[in-house]
Scaffold this motif. Structure first.
Motif, PDB file in Angstrom:
ATOM      1  N   GLY A   8       0.820  -1.206   0.000  1.00  0.00           N
ATOM      2  CA  GLY A   8       0.000   0.000   0.000  1.00  0.00           C
ATOM      3  C   GLY A   8       0.854   1.256   0.000  1.00  0.00           C
ATOM      4  N   GLN A   9       0.261   2.393   0.368  1.00  0.00           N
ATOM      5  CA  GLN A   9       0.962   3.673   0.353  1.00  0.00           C
ATOM      6  C   GLN A   9       0.522   4.501   1.540  1.00  0.00           C
ATOM      7  N   ALA A  10       1.493   5.075   2.228  1.00  0.00           N
ATOM      8  CA  ALA A  10       1.209   5.792   3.474  1.00  0.00           C
ATOM      9  C   ALA A  10       0.327   7.011   3.252  1.00  0.00           C
ATOM     10  N   GLU A  11       0.395   7.604   2.035  1.00  0.00           N
ATOM     11  CA  GLU A  11      -0.393   8.816   1.778  1.00  0.00           C
ATOM     12  C   GLU A  11      -1.882   8.529   1.657  1.00  0.00           C
ATOM     13  N   GLY A  12      -2.244   7.267   1.489  1.00  0.00           N
ATOM     14  CA  GLY A  12      -3.652   6.943   1.360  1.00  0.00           C
ATOM     15  C   GLY A  12      -4.391   7.138   2.678  1.00  0.00           C
TER      16      GLY A  12
END
Length: 277
Positions: free
Chosen positions: A247-251
């Motif tokens: 995943g991606q932390a900015e989500g």
């Protein structure tokens, strides 16, 4: 993919279990009772299984969980409350078998069980080969899959599926190759359920139709490049390297009322997919 997983679990009493001793190589293969031109029954022996298919009596499929020698016999035992047994012994160029009752004591085998006599056929009748060929092949394939899927990891297991199913040798699985597995599975299930040889053809015909549809659905569901066949990479997609998508932390979770056009479209797609379950 479901039919591939069913193949792995169809006859395996426990993939992680220790492998039992094997049926001696000299006894493996097809044995027959009666005239080779039209046998009364066939007995197929693999290293750890036996399939007996009489023409008019109930068939039997036995997987050997344990195997031992006693009194000149090789005794294979299956799992389950009754622990069914099959006794084997060479008799010159023939094979003798006995199937003792569940209550028969080990020190008195074969007890009152009749001793059957089997022989090899130099030429197998075409009708016999047509009826049993794919089932016998898949019966052997199951043991290869058990050996590679019993602890070797997902990649090794999928590689074994590819090796056993890839008849053409092109490194990809077609709908026809998957349908062959399904027809073999239908044979195994029919013998396991005790059908006679006379009724086996009908069971295989029904299994062939269902298998063709299942094979087409598997290819359609996993054929990401659209070439009509399944590559090792397509089989392994999202299965090998499980859990590596981070995943991606900015989500951030988005409230439904704040959903933009993109999220609304995604939700519509997911809702549509749910209708296909």
């Amino acid at each position: 993919m479901r039919c591939l997983l069913l193949l792995l679990g169809l006859l395996a009493p426990g993939l992680a279990a220790a492998q039992p001793a094997a049926v001696p190589e000299a006894l493996q293969g097809a044995w027959f009772r009666g005239d080779c031109a039209r046998p009364d029954a066939m007995l197929q022996l693999t290293p750890r299984a036996a399939a007996r298919v009489p023409r008019e009596a109930a068939g039997r499929l036995l997987r050997f969980a344990t195997m031992r020698e006693a009194g000149g016999w090789i005794i294979g035992s299956g799992r389950g409350p009754e622990a069914p047994r099959l006794m084997l012994r060479p008799a010159g160029e023939a094979l003798e078998t006995a199937e003792p009752e569940a209550k028969a004591r080990d020190d008195r085998l074969p007890g009152e069980a009749p001793v059957g006599r089997w022989h090899r056929c130099a030429v197998v009748p075409p009708a016999v080969a047509a009826l049993h060929g794919e089932g016998v092949a898949v019966m052997a394939a199951v043991e290869h899959l058990e050996a590679d899927c019993g602890g070797g990891g997902t990649a090794a297991c999928l590689g074994a599926v590819m090796a056993q199913a890839d008849v053409s040798g092109d490194g990809r699985l077609s709908a026809a190759e998957l349908a062959r597995l399904a027809r073999g599975m239908a044979w195994l299930l029919a013998v396991q359920e005790g059908v006679t040889e006379e009724k086996l053809a009908g069971a295989l015909a029904a299994g062939a139709l269902a298998g063709q549809l299942a094979a087409r659905l598997v290819v359609d569901g996993l054929d990401y490049d659209g070439d009509g066949r399944l590559s090792p990479a397509e089989l392994a997609q999202d299965r090998v390297g499980f859990g590596t998508a981070r995943g991606q932390a900015e989500g951030r979770p988005v409230h439904a009322e704040a959903a933009g056009a993109g999220l609304a479209a995604l939700r519509g797609l997911l809702d549509g997919l749910s209708l296909l379950k």
